[in-house]
Write a protein that holds these residues in place. Structure first.
Motif, PDB file in Angstrom:
ATOM      1  N   ASN A   1      12.572  52.291  59.733  1.00 37.18           N
ATOM      2  CA  ASN A   1      13.590  51.549  58.986  1.00 37.18           C
ATOM      3  C   ASN A   1      13.605  51.880  57.502  1.00 37.18           C
ATOM      4  O   ASN A   1      14.616  51.642  56.837  1.00 37.18           O
ATOM      5  N   ILE A   2      12.494  52.400  56.975  1.00 31.51           N
ATOM      6  CA  ILE A   2      12.437  52.614  55.523  1.00 31.51           C
ATOM      7  C   ILE A   2      13.578  53.504  55.006  1.00 31.51           C
ATOM      8  O   ILE A   2      14.322  53.087  54.133  1.00 31.51           O
ATOM      9  N   PRO A   3      13.758  54.720  55.563  1.00 28.62           N
ATOM     10  CA  PRO A   3      14.863  55.533  55.021  1.00 28.62           C
ATOM     11  C   PRO A   3      16.233  54.914  55.285  1.00 28.62           C
ATOM     12  O   PRO A   3      17.179  55.169  54.552  1.00 28.62           O
TER      13      PRO A   3
ATOM     14  N   LEU B   1      16.990  51.573  55.322  1.00 24.15           N
ATOM     15  CA  LEU B   1      17.279  50.412  54.483  1.00 24.15           C
ATOM     16  C   LEU B   1      17.206  50.723  53.005  1.00 24.15           C
ATOM     17  O   LEU B   1      17.867  50.099  52.196  1.00 24.15           O
ATOM     18  N   ASN B   2      16.376  51.691  52.658  1.00 26.21           N
ATOM     19  CA  ASN B   2      16.196  51.994  51.250  1.00 26.21           C
ATOM     20  C   ASN B   2      17.484  52.560  50.652  1.00 26.21           C
ATOM     21  O   ASN B   2      18.296  53.153  51.342  1.00 26.21           O
ATOM     22  N   ALA B   3      17.659  52.338  49.356  1.00 31.61           N
ATOM     23  CA  ALA B   3      18.822  52.903  48.681  1.00 31.61           C
ATOM     24  C   ALA B   3      18.709  54.425  48.695  1.00 31.61           C
ATOM     25  O   ALA B   3      17.631  54.976  48.490  1.00 31.61           O
TER      26      ALA B   3
ATOM     27  N   VAL C   1      17.014  56.034  45.748  1.00 29.13           N
ATOM     28  CA  VAL C   1      15.552  55.983  45.713  1.00 29.13           C
ATOM     29  C   VAL C   1      14.966  57.023  46.675  1.00 29.13           C
ATOM     30  O   VAL C   1      14.021  57.734  46.331  1.00 29.13           O
TER      31      VAL C   1
END
Lengths: 274, 266
Positions: free
Chosen positions: B101-103, B105-107, B110
Protein backbone atom coordinates in the motif's frame (compact mmCIF):
# COMPACT_ATOMS: atom_id res chain seq x y z
CA UNK A 1 -0.51 -27.90 0.07
CA UNK A 2 3.01 -26.80 0.79
CA UNK A 3 2.17 -23.32 1.93
CA UNK A 4 5.71 -22.74 3.14
CA UNK A 5 7.19 -23.34 -0.30
CA UNK A 6 4.57 -21.31 -2.07
CA UNK A 7 5.26 -18.38 0.22
CA UNK A 8 8.82 -18.33 -1.07
CA UNK A 9 7.48 -17.08 -4.41
CA UNK A 10 7.12 -13.63 -2.94
CA UNK A 11 10.84 -13.38 -2.18
CA UNK A 12 11.64 -11.31 -5.29
CA UNK A 13 8.92 -8.89 -4.29
CA UNK A 14 10.22 -8.70 -0.72
CA UNK A 15 13.60 -7.69 -2.11
CA UNK A 16 11.90 -5.18 -4.38
CA UNK A 17 10.01 -3.67 -1.42
CA UNK A 18 13.22 -3.35 0.58
CA UNK A 19 15.23 -2.01 -2.34
CA UNK A 20 12.74 0.40 -3.86
CA UNK A 21 10.21 1.27 -1.18
CA UNK A 22 11.85 1.03 2.23
CA UNK A 23 15.39 2.19 1.49
CA UNK A 24 14.29 5.22 -0.60
CA UNK A 25 11.96 6.35 2.19
CA UNK A 26 14.78 5.94 4.70
CA UNK A 27 16.84 8.23 2.50
CA UNK A 28 14.11 10.86 2.65
CA UNK A 29 14.03 10.61 6.45
CA UNK A 30 17.82 10.72 6.63
CA UNK A 31 18.02 13.79 4.37
CA UNK A 32 15.23 15.44 6.32
CA UNK A 33 17.05 14.92 9.61
CA UNK A 34 20.36 16.39 8.47
CA UNK A 35 21.59 19.78 7.37
CA UNK A 36 23.27 20.20 3.95
CA UNK A 37 26.60 19.96 5.82
CA UNK A 38 25.60 16.60 7.23
CA UNK A 39 24.86 17.53 10.85
CA UNK A 40 21.80 16.17 12.59
CA UNK A 41 19.04 18.77 12.82
CA UNK A 42 15.33 19.25 13.25
CA UNK A 43 15.51 22.40 11.13
CA UNK A 44 14.10 20.85 7.95
CA UNK A 45 11.19 19.35 9.81
CA UNK A 46 10.19 22.51 11.66
CA UNK A 47 10.77 24.54 8.49
CA UNK A 48 7.08 24.02 7.79
CA UNK A 49 6.37 26.69 10.44
CA UNK A 50 8.30 29.22 8.41
CA UNK A 51 5.67 31.77 7.21
CA UNK A 52 6.24 31.08 3.49
CA UNK A 53 5.95 27.31 3.91
CA UNK A 54 3.07 27.59 6.33
CA UNK A 55 1.20 29.72 3.84
CA UNK A 56 1.85 27.19 1.07
CA UNK A 57 0.67 24.35 3.32
CA UNK A 58 -2.54 26.15 4.28
CA UNK A 59 -3.24 27.06 0.66
CA UNK A 60 -2.67 23.44 -0.41
CA UNK A 61 -5.09 22.20 2.21
CA UNK A 62 -7.61 24.90 1.36
CA UNK A 63 -7.59 24.26 -2.39
CA UNK A 64 -7.67 20.48 -1.89
CA UNK A 65 -10.62 20.91 0.47
CA UNK A 66 -12.53 23.11 -1.97
CA UNK A 67 -11.78 20.75 -4.87
CA UNK A 68 -12.98 17.71 -2.90
CA UNK A 69 -16.14 19.54 -1.86
CA UNK A 70 -16.94 20.62 -5.43
CA UNK A 71 -16.30 17.06 -6.64
CA UNK A 72 -18.77 15.68 -4.06
CA UNK A 73 -21.35 18.34 -4.95
CA UNK A 74 -21.08 17.36 -8.63
CA UNK A 75 -20.84 13.59 -8.14
CA UNK A 76 -23.47 12.86 -5.53
CA UNK A 77 -26.47 14.36 -7.35
CA UNK A 78 -25.26 12.66 -10.54
CA UNK A 79 -25.18 9.32 -8.71
CA UNK A 80 -28.67 9.87 -7.29
CA UNK A 81 -30.04 10.78 -10.72
CA UNK A 82 -28.50 7.73 -12.37
CA UNK A 83 -29.71 5.52 -9.53
CA UNK A 84 -33.32 6.66 -9.88
CA UNK A 85 -33.35 6.75 -13.67
CA UNK A 86 -34.65 3.88 -15.74
CA UNK A 87 -31.58 3.61 -17.94
CA UNK A 88 -30.95 -0.05 -18.51
CA UNK A 89 -27.23 0.18 -19.09
CA UNK A 90 -26.10 2.01 -15.98
CA UNK A 91 -22.69 0.34 -16.03
CA UNK A 92 -21.97 1.72 -19.48
CA UNK A 93 -22.97 5.22 -18.42
CA UNK A 94 -20.69 4.84 -15.42
CA UNK A 95 -17.88 3.70 -17.72
CA UNK A 96 -18.30 6.76 -19.94
CA UNK A 97 -18.28 9.09 -16.95
CA UNK A 98 -14.99 7.83 -15.57
CA UNK A 99 -13.29 7.21 -18.92
CA UNK A 100 -11.49 10.60 -18.95
CA UNK A 101 -9.36 9.46 -16.00
CA UNK A 102 -7.43 7.30 -18.44
CA UNK A 103 -6.54 10.24 -20.64
CA UNK A 104 -3.03 11.56 -20.09
CA UNK A 105 -2.97 13.80 -17.03
CA UNK A 106 -0.81 16.53 -18.55
CA UNK A 107 -2.92 16.65 -21.69
CA UNK A 108 -6.05 17.23 -19.67
CA UNK A 109 -4.45 20.22 -17.96
CA UNK A 110 -3.28 21.43 -21.36
CA UNK A 111 -6.90 21.29 -22.52
CA UNK A 112 -8.08 23.37 -19.57
CA UNK A 113 -5.28 25.87 -20.07
CA UNK A 114 -6.26 26.26 -23.69
CA UNK A 115 -9.85 26.96 -22.73
CA UNK A 116 -9.28 29.50 -19.98
CA UNK A 117 -6.09 31.32 -20.93
CA UNK A 118 -6.20 35.05 -21.71
CA UNK A 119 -6.51 34.47 -25.44
CA UNK A 120 -8.23 31.16 -24.97
CA UNK A 121 -11.38 29.79 -26.44
CA UNK A 122 -13.75 30.86 -23.67
CA UNK A 123 -12.51 34.43 -23.81
CA UNK A 124 -12.77 34.40 -27.60
CA UNK A 125 -16.44 33.49 -27.43
CA UNK A 126 -17.14 35.88 -24.59
CA UNK A 127 -15.59 38.74 -26.54
CA UNK A 128 -17.49 37.75 -29.66
CA UNK A 129 -20.70 37.75 -27.64
CA UNK A 130 -19.88 41.21 -26.39
CA UNK A 131 -19.57 40.17 -22.76
CA UNK A 132 -15.88 40.90 -22.46
CA UNK A 133 -13.03 38.88 -21.06
CA UNK A 134 -12.74 36.99 -17.86
CA UNK A 135 -9.35 36.61 -16.27
CA UNK A 136 -9.29 33.31 -14.50
CA UNK A 137 -5.93 31.92 -15.61
CA UNK A 138 -3.22 32.33 -12.95
CA UNK A 139 -5.74 32.52 -10.14
CA UNK A 140 -6.59 30.10 -7.36
CA UNK A 141 -9.89 29.58 -9.12
CA UNK A 142 -8.07 28.26 -12.20
CA UNK A 143 -6.14 25.81 -10.05
CA UNK A 144 -9.32 24.54 -8.39
CA UNK A 145 -10.95 24.23 -11.81
CA UNK A 146 -7.98 22.17 -13.01
CA UNK A 147 -8.06 19.98 -9.91
CA UNK A 148 -11.82 19.40 -10.19
CA UNK A 149 -11.52 18.60 -13.89
CA UNK A 150 -8.60 16.26 -13.33
CA UNK A 151 -9.86 14.44 -10.26
CA UNK A 152 -13.64 14.42 -10.72
CA UNK A 153 -13.59 10.88 -12.16
CA UNK A 154 -11.84 9.72 -8.97
CA UNK A 155 -14.85 10.95 -6.98
CA UNK A 156 -17.42 9.76 -9.51
CA UNK A 157 -15.97 6.24 -9.47
CA UNK A 158 -16.51 5.34 -5.79
CA UNK A 159 -19.62 7.49 -5.34
CA UNK A 160 -21.40 5.97 -8.36
CA UNK A 161 -20.40 2.50 -7.19
CA UNK A 162 -21.49 3.17 -3.64
CA UNK A 163 -24.86 4.69 -4.51
CA UNK A 164 -25.71 2.19 -7.25
CA UNK A 165 -24.91 -0.67 -4.85
CA UNK A 166 -27.61 0.38 -2.37
CA UNK A 167 -30.37 -2.24 -2.74
CA UNK A 168 -33.61 -0.88 -4.19
CA UNK A 169 -35.56 -2.98 -1.66
CA UNK A 170 -34.36 -0.88 1.24
CA UNK A 171 -35.41 2.33 -0.48
CA UNK A 172 -38.78 0.82 -1.42
CA UNK A 173 -39.31 -0.41 2.12
CA UNK A 174 -38.58 2.96 3.66
CA UNK A 175 -40.96 4.64 1.23
CA UNK A 176 -43.66 2.07 2.06
CA UNK A 177 -43.14 2.88 5.70
CA UNK A 178 -43.88 6.51 4.99
CA UNK A 179 -40.45 8.10 4.54
CA UNK A 180 -40.43 11.15 2.29
CA UNK A 181 -37.64 11.83 -0.19
CA UNK A 182 -35.61 13.88 2.21
CA UNK A 183 -35.75 11.18 4.86
CA UNK A 184 -34.74 8.54 2.31
CA UNK A 185 -31.76 10.68 1.35
CA UNK A 186 -30.58 11.48 4.87
CA UNK A 187 -31.47 8.23 6.63
CA UNK A 188 -30.85 5.67 3.88
CA UNK A 189 -28.76 6.90 0.96
CA UNK A 190 -26.19 9.05 2.73
CA UNK A 191 -25.37 6.64 5.59
CA UNK A 192 -25.06 3.73 3.18
CA UNK A 193 -22.77 5.58 0.82
CA UNK A 194 -20.68 7.36 3.41
CA UNK A 195 -17.65 5.10 3.05
CA UNK A 196 -17.77 5.58 -0.73
CA UNK A 197 -17.74 9.35 -0.27
CA UNK A 198 -14.86 8.91 2.18
CA UNK A 199 -12.75 7.00 -0.29
CA UNK A 200 -13.64 9.56 -2.96
CA UNK A 201 -12.44 12.35 -0.69
CA UNK A 202 -9.13 10.56 -0.13
CA UNK A 203 -8.71 10.02 -3.85
CA UNK A 204 -9.30 13.68 -4.65
CA UNK A 205 -7.83 15.33 -1.56
CA UNK A 206 -4.46 13.56 -1.52
CA UNK A 207 -3.43 14.28 -5.13
CA UNK A 208 -4.81 17.84 -4.93
CA UNK A 209 -2.91 18.59 -1.75
CA UNK A 210 0.38 17.20 -3.07
CA UNK A 211 -0.01 18.75 -6.51
CA UNK A 212 2.54 20.97 -8.25
CA UNK A 213 1.88 20.51 -11.97
CA UNK A 214 -1.60 22.05 -12.08
CA UNK A 215 -0.43 24.99 -9.99
CA UNK A 216 2.57 25.49 -12.28
CA UNK A 217 0.56 25.46 -15.50
CA UNK A 218 -2.75 27.03 -14.47
CA UNK A 219 -1.38 29.19 -11.65
CA UNK A 220 1.34 30.66 -13.81
CA UNK A 221 4.00 29.84 -11.20
CA UNK A 222 2.80 32.71 -9.01
CA UNK A 223 0.70 30.63 -6.67
CA UNK A 224 2.79 28.39 -4.46
CA UNK A 225 1.38 25.16 -3.10
CA UNK A 226 3.46 22.96 -0.83
CA UNK A 227 4.14 20.67 -3.80
CA UNK A 228 5.58 23.63 -5.73
CA UNK A 229 7.82 24.59 -2.82
CA UNK A 230 9.14 21.04 -2.54
CA UNK A 231 9.66 20.71 -6.30
CA UNK A 232 11.63 23.96 -6.36
CA UNK A 233 13.83 22.89 -3.46
CA UNK A 234 14.85 19.95 -5.62
CA UNK A 235 15.03 21.50 -9.07
CA UNK A 236 15.93 25.15 -8.46
CA UNK A 237 17.23 25.84 -4.97
CA UNK A 238 18.93 22.46 -4.75
CA UNK A 239 18.35 22.24 -1.02
CA UNK A 240 17.48 18.55 -0.95
CA UNK A 241 17.52 18.45 2.84
CA UNK A 242 14.86 21.10 3.17
CA UNK A 243 12.88 19.50 0.33
CA UNK A 244 13.01 16.16 2.14
CA UNK A 245 11.94 17.75 5.42
CA UNK A 246 8.91 19.31 3.76
CA UNK A 247 8.18 15.97 2.04
CA UNK A 248 8.05 14.28 5.44
CA UNK A 249 5.53 16.92 6.55
CA UNK A 250 3.50 16.26 3.42
CA UNK A 251 3.54 12.51 4.16
CA UNK A 252 2.14 13.19 7.62
CA UNK A 253 -0.79 15.07 6.12
CA UNK A 254 -1.42 12.35 3.53
CA UNK A 255 -1.43 9.79 6.33
CA UNK A 256 -3.83 11.90 8.39
CA UNK A 257 -6.21 12.21 5.43
CA UNK A 258 -6.29 8.45 4.90
CA UNK A 259 -6.82 7.89 8.61
CA UNK A 260 -9.72 10.35 8.78
CA UNK A 261 -11.53 9.48 5.56
CA UNK A 262 -10.40 5.89 5.11
CA UNK A 263 -9.35 4.28 1.90
CA UNK A 264 -12.76 2.78 1.39
CA UNK A 265 -12.81 -0.97 1.56
CA UNK A 266 -11.45 -3.13 -1.17
CA UNK A 267 -14.69 -3.63 -3.04
CA UNK A 268 -16.69 -0.48 -2.78
CA UNK A 269 -14.11 1.94 -4.00
CA UNK A 270 -13.28 -0.24 -6.92
CA UNK A 271 -14.85 -0.66 -10.22
CA UNK A 272 -13.57 0.38 -13.49
CA UNK A 273 -15.73 -1.62 -15.81
CA UNK A 274 -13.77 -2.81 -18.75
CA UNK B 1 -41.66 14.85 -15.27
CA UNK B 2 -39.76 18.09 -14.85
CA UNK B 3 -37.50 16.37 -12.33
CA UNK B 4 -36.68 13.64 -14.86
CA UNK B 5 -35.89 16.24 -17.47
CA UNK B 6 -33.75 18.26 -15.08
CA UNK B 7 -31.91 15.08 -14.16
CA UNK B 8 -31.02 14.42 -17.78
CA UNK B 9 -29.86 18.00 -18.24
CA UNK B 10 -27.68 17.67 -15.14
CA UNK B 11 -26.01 14.48 -16.37
CA UNK B 12 -25.60 16.18 -19.76
CA UNK B 13 -23.81 19.14 -18.20
CA UNK B 14 -21.44 16.85 -16.26
CA UNK B 15 -20.67 14.98 -19.48
CA UNK B 16 -19.98 18.22 -21.35
CA UNK B 17 -17.67 19.33 -18.54
CA UNK B 18 -15.79 16.03 -18.72
CA UNK B 19 -15.55 15.72 -22.48
CA UNK B 20 -15.63 19.22 -23.99
CA UNK B 21 -11.97 20.01 -23.21
CA UNK B 22 -10.84 16.73 -24.77
CA UNK B 23 -13.11 17.26 -27.76
CA UNK B 24 -11.68 20.74 -28.30
CA UNK B 25 -8.13 19.34 -28.27
CA UNK B 26 -9.04 16.73 -30.85
CA UNK B 27 -10.91 19.24 -33.04
CA UNK B 28 -7.96 21.63 -33.00
CA UNK B 29 -5.64 18.88 -34.20
CA UNK B 30 -7.45 19.05 -37.56
CA UNK B 31 -7.52 22.84 -37.75
CA UNK B 32 -5.54 24.27 -40.64
CA UNK B 33 -4.88 27.50 -38.77
CA UNK B 34 -2.31 27.70 -36.01
CA UNK B 35 -4.77 29.79 -34.08
CA UNK B 36 -6.69 28.04 -31.38
CA UNK B 37 -9.81 30.07 -31.85
CA UNK B 38 -10.24 30.35 -35.62
CA UNK B 39 -11.28 27.41 -37.74
CA UNK B 40 -9.81 27.85 -41.20
CA UNK B 41 -10.22 24.41 -42.65
CA UNK B 42 -9.47 20.74 -42.25
CA UNK B 43 -5.92 19.44 -42.38
CA UNK B 44 -3.71 16.46 -41.53
CA UNK B 45 -0.70 18.73 -41.50
CA UNK B 46 -0.13 18.54 -37.72
CA UNK B 47 -0.19 14.77 -37.84
CA UNK B 48 2.52 14.84 -40.50
CA UNK B 49 4.68 17.21 -38.44
CA UNK B 50 3.97 15.04 -35.39
CA UNK B 51 5.21 11.87 -37.02
CA UNK B 52 8.07 13.78 -38.63
CA UNK B 53 9.32 15.21 -35.35
CA UNK B 54 12.24 13.16 -34.09
CA UNK B 55 11.96 14.53 -30.52
CA UNK B 56 8.32 13.51 -30.20
CA UNK B 57 8.83 10.15 -31.88
CA UNK B 58 11.79 9.42 -29.61
CA UNK B 59 9.73 10.29 -26.54
CA UNK B 60 6.91 8.16 -27.89
CA UNK B 61 9.29 5.21 -28.27
CA UNK B 62 10.66 5.75 -24.77
CA UNK B 63 7.13 5.91 -23.34
CA UNK B 64 6.08 2.68 -25.05
CA UNK B 65 9.27 0.85 -24.13
CA UNK B 66 8.93 1.94 -20.51
CA UNK B 67 5.27 0.99 -20.38
CA UNK B 68 5.76 -2.48 -21.86
CA UNK B 69 8.98 -3.35 -20.02
CA UNK B 70 7.77 -2.08 -16.65
CA UNK B 71 4.37 -3.75 -17.05
CA UNK B 72 5.95 -7.08 -18.03
CA UNK B 73 8.43 -7.01 -15.15
CA UNK B 74 5.77 -5.89 -12.69
CA UNK B 75 3.39 -8.62 -13.90
CA UNK B 76 5.99 -11.32 -13.35
CA UNK B 77 7.09 -10.15 -9.90
CA UNK B 78 3.50 -9.30 -9.00
CA UNK B 79 2.16 -12.72 -10.02
CA UNK B 80 4.73 -14.53 -7.87
CA UNK B 81 4.14 -12.05 -5.05
CA UNK B 82 0.37 -12.58 -5.21
CA UNK B 83 0.80 -16.37 -5.07
CA UNK B 84 3.13 -15.99 -2.11
CA UNK B 85 0.87 -13.54 -0.27
CA UNK B 86 -2.14 -15.76 -0.94
CA UNK B 87 -0.48 -18.69 0.79
CA UNK B 88 0.60 -16.67 3.80
CA UNK B 89 -1.06 -16.62 7.18
CA UNK B 90 -2.96 -13.56 8.27
CA UNK B 91 -0.05 -11.77 9.95
CA UNK B 92 2.36 -12.27 7.06
CA UNK B 93 -0.27 -11.22 4.61
CA UNK B 94 -0.99 -8.07 6.57
CA UNK B 95 2.68 -7.08 6.57
CA UNK B 96 2.97 -7.65 2.82
CA UNK B 97 -0.18 -5.67 2.04
CA UNK B 98 0.99 -2.86 4.29
CA UNK B 99 4.16 -2.45 2.24
CA UNK B 100 2.23 -2.91 -1.00
CA UNK B 101 0.00 0.00 0.00
CA UNK B 102 2.89 2.41 0.57
CA UNK B 103 3.51 3.38 -3.08
CA UNK B 104 -0.25 3.45 -3.68
CA UNK B 105 -1.14 5.76 -0.83
CA UNK B 106 1.95 7.91 -0.73
CA UNK B 107 2.00 11.14 -2.69
CA UNK B 108 3.65 10.70 -6.09
CA UNK B 109 5.95 13.61 -5.40
CA UNK B 110 7.32 11.87 -2.29
CA UNK B 111 7.72 8.53 -4.09
CA UNK B 112 9.55 10.29 -6.91
CA UNK B 113 11.85 12.21 -4.59
CA UNK B 114 12.57 9.13 -2.46
CA UNK B 115 13.54 7.04 -5.47
CA UNK B 116 15.64 9.84 -6.89
CA UNK B 117 17.55 10.32 -3.61
CA UNK B 118 18.35 6.60 -3.63
CA UNK B 119 19.11 6.21 -7.35
CA UNK B 120 21.66 9.02 -7.48
CA UNK B 121 23.82 6.88 -5.16
CA UNK B 122 24.43 4.11 -7.63
CA UNK B 123 22.77 4.77 -10.97
CA UNK B 124 23.00 7.53 -13.58
CA UNK B 125 19.50 8.96 -13.91
CA UNK B 126 18.07 7.95 -17.26
CA UNK B 127 16.01 5.23 -18.86
CA UNK B 128 16.96 2.53 -16.37
CA UNK B 129 16.15 4.65 -13.32
CA UNK B 130 12.73 5.55 -14.75
CA UNK B 131 12.15 1.87 -15.53
CA UNK B 132 12.94 0.80 -11.95
CA UNK B 133 10.63 3.52 -10.66
CA UNK B 134 7.78 2.47 -12.94
CA UNK B 135 8.14 -1.19 -11.97
CA UNK B 136 7.96 -0.08 -8.33
CA UNK B 137 4.65 1.74 -8.65
CA UNK B 138 3.23 -0.87 -11.05
CA UNK B 139 3.70 -4.02 -8.94
CA UNK B 140 0.97 -3.04 -6.43
CA UNK B 141 -1.56 -2.60 -9.25
CA UNK B 142 -0.74 -6.06 -10.58
CA UNK B 143 -1.14 -7.61 -7.13
CA UNK B 144 -4.41 -5.73 -6.77
CA UNK B 145 -5.70 -7.37 -9.93
CA UNK B 146 -4.46 -10.92 -9.26
CA UNK B 147 -5.10 -11.38 -5.54
CA UNK B 148 -8.92 -11.19 -5.74
CA UNK B 149 -8.85 -13.76 -8.55
CA UNK B 150 -6.81 -16.12 -6.35
CA UNK B 151 -9.17 -15.65 -3.45
CA UNK B 152 -12.24 -16.62 -5.44
CA UNK B 153 -10.48 -19.52 -7.14
CA UNK B 154 -11.36 -23.10 -6.24
CA UNK B 155 -8.01 -24.33 -4.97
CA UNK B 156 -9.32 -27.90 -4.65
CA UNK B 157 -9.05 -28.43 -8.40
CA UNK B 158 -5.37 -27.67 -8.17
CA UNK B 159 -4.99 -30.02 -5.21
CA UNK B 160 -6.95 -32.74 -7.01
CA UNK B 161 -4.60 -32.45 -9.99
CA UNK B 162 -1.64 -32.78 -7.63
CA UNK B 163 -3.21 -35.84 -5.95
CA UNK B 164 -3.73 -37.43 -9.33
CA UNK B 165 -0.01 -37.20 -10.00
CA UNK B 166 0.47 -33.89 -11.79
CA UNK B 167 3.66 -32.07 -10.91
CA UNK B 168 3.19 -28.74 -9.14
CA UNK B 169 4.38 -26.87 -12.21
CA UNK B 170 2.09 -28.81 -14.55
CA UNK B 171 -0.92 -28.36 -12.27
CA UNK B 172 -0.14 -24.67 -11.96
CA UNK B 173 0.17 -24.15 -15.69
CA UNK B 174 -2.93 -26.17 -16.56
CA UNK B 175 -5.27 -25.34 -13.69
CA UNK B 176 -4.31 -22.12 -11.94
CA UNK B 177 -2.80 -20.04 -14.73
CA UNK B 178 -5.85 -20.16 -17.03
CA UNK B 179 -8.06 -19.08 -14.14
CA UNK B 180 -5.70 -16.26 -13.21
CA UNK B 181 -5.19 -15.07 -16.78
CA UNK B 182 -7.91 -12.39 -16.77
CA UNK B 183 -6.41 -10.92 -13.59
CA UNK B 184 -2.88 -11.06 -14.99
CA UNK B 185 -3.94 -9.38 -18.23
CA UNK B 186 -5.93 -6.73 -16.41
CA UNK B 187 -2.92 -6.07 -14.17
CA UNK B 188 -0.57 -5.91 -17.14
CA UNK B 189 -2.70 -3.44 -19.07
CA UNK B 190 -3.38 -1.35 -16.02
CA UNK B 191 0.37 -1.17 -15.45
CA UNK B 192 0.82 -0.11 -19.09
CA UNK B 193 -1.67 2.74 -18.73
CA UNK B 194 -0.33 3.82 -15.34
CA UNK B 195 3.17 3.95 -16.76
CA UNK B 196 2.06 5.94 -19.81
CA UNK B 197 0.11 8.35 -17.64
CA UNK B 198 2.76 9.02 -15.04
CA UNK B 199 4.37 12.40 -14.95
CA UNK B 200 5.51 13.22 -11.42
CA UNK B 201 7.59 10.13 -10.63
CA UNK B 202 9.16 10.16 -14.10
CA UNK B 203 9.95 13.86 -13.72
CA UNK B 204 12.01 13.23 -10.58
CA UNK B 205 13.73 10.01 -11.66
CA UNK B 206 14.63 10.99 -15.22
CA UNK B 207 17.93 12.48 -16.15
CA UNK B 208 18.54 15.26 -18.66
CA UNK B 209 18.07 14.22 -22.27
CA UNK B 210 15.54 11.48 -21.60
CA UNK B 211 11.89 12.36 -22.15
CA UNK B 212 8.63 10.50 -22.01
CA UNK B 213 5.61 12.01 -23.71
CA UNK B 214 4.36 13.41 -20.39
CA UNK B 215 7.61 15.20 -19.57
CA UNK B 216 7.98 16.36 -23.18
CA UNK B 217 4.48 17.87 -23.23
CA UNK B 218 5.13 19.50 -19.85
CA UNK B 219 8.21 21.21 -21.27
CA UNK B 220 6.30 22.27 -24.37
CA UNK B 221 3.40 23.75 -22.40
CA UNK B 222 5.79 26.05 -20.59
CA UNK B 223 7.35 27.15 -23.88
CA UNK B 224 4.02 27.60 -25.66
CA UNK B 225 1.94 24.92 -27.28
CA UNK B 226 2.45 23.89 -30.86
CA UNK B 227 -0.41 22.37 -32.86
CA UNK B 228 1.46 19.04 -33.05
CA UNK B 229 0.61 18.66 -29.38
CA UNK B 230 -3.09 18.60 -30.24
CA UNK B 231 -2.44 15.87 -32.76
CA UNK B 232 -0.46 13.99 -30.12
CA UNK B 233 -3.40 14.30 -27.71
CA UNK B 234 -5.72 12.69 -30.23
CA UNK B 235 -3.29 9.87 -30.94
CA UNK B 236 -2.82 9.17 -27.22
CA UNK B 237 -6.54 9.28 -26.54
CA UNK B 238 -7.12 6.79 -29.36
CA UNK B 239 -4.33 4.57 -28.03
CA UNK B 240 -5.82 4.47 -24.53
CA UNK B 241 -9.25 3.68 -25.96
CA UNK B 242 -7.77 0.79 -27.94
CA UNK B 243 -6.04 -0.55 -24.83
CA UNK B 244 -9.25 -0.36 -22.80
CA UNK B 245 -11.26 -2.12 -25.49
CA UNK B 246 -8.53 -4.76 -25.82
CA UNK B 247 -8.64 -5.44 -22.08
CA UNK B 248 -12.39 -5.58 -22.32
CA UNK B 249 -12.23 -8.29 -24.94
CA UNK B 250 -9.31 -10.20 -23.45
CA UNK B 251 -10.56 -10.36 -19.90
CA UNK B 252 -14.26 -10.66 -20.67
CA UNK B 253 -16.68 -8.09 -19.41
CA UNK B 254 -18.51 -9.87 -16.64
CA UNK B 255 -19.72 -7.79 -13.74
CA UNK B 256 -16.92 -8.88 -11.45
CA UNK B 257 -14.13 -7.99 -13.83
CA UNK B 258 -13.26 -4.61 -12.53
CA UNK B 259 -10.00 -2.89 -12.54
CA UNK B 260 -9.44 0.45 -11.13
CA UNK B 261 -7.08 3.28 -11.26
CA UNK B 262 -7.77 4.21 -7.70
CA UNK B 263 -5.28 3.48 -5.08
CA UNK B 264 -6.29 0.86 -2.62
CA UNK B 265 -5.95 -2.71 -1.58
CA UNK B 266 -8.15 -4.07 1.15
Amino acid sequence: MKRKRMQLLSIPYVFWIIGFTVIPLLFVFAKAATSPEGDATFGNLIAIFDPVHRKALFLSIELAFVSSLVCILISYPAALIIKSSKIRNKKTLQFIMILPMWMNFILRILAIQMLISKNGIINHFLTAAGIGRINIINTEFAIVLGMVYDYLPYMLLPVLNGVLAIPDDIIEASKDLGADRFTVLTKIMLPLSLSAIGSGITMVFVPSMTEFVIANILGGGKIQLLGNVIEQEFSVSMNWNLGSGLSVTLMVFVLLTTLIFGRGDSDKGRGFVI
Amino acid sequence: MIAKWLGKVYIGIVMVFLYAPIAVLIALSFNASKSRVLWTGFTFRWYRTLFGSSAIMKAFGTTLALALLSAATASLIGLFAALGIYSMRKSGRRVMLFFTNIPLLNADIVTGIALMLWFVRFLPLGFSSILLAHVTFNIPYVILCILPKLETMDIRQFEAARDLGATTLYAFLRIMLPGLMPGILAGFFMAVTMSMDDFVITYFTKGPGVNTLSTLIYGEIRKGIKPEMYALSSVLFLLVLIILIAVNILTGSKEDKYITKNKEIG
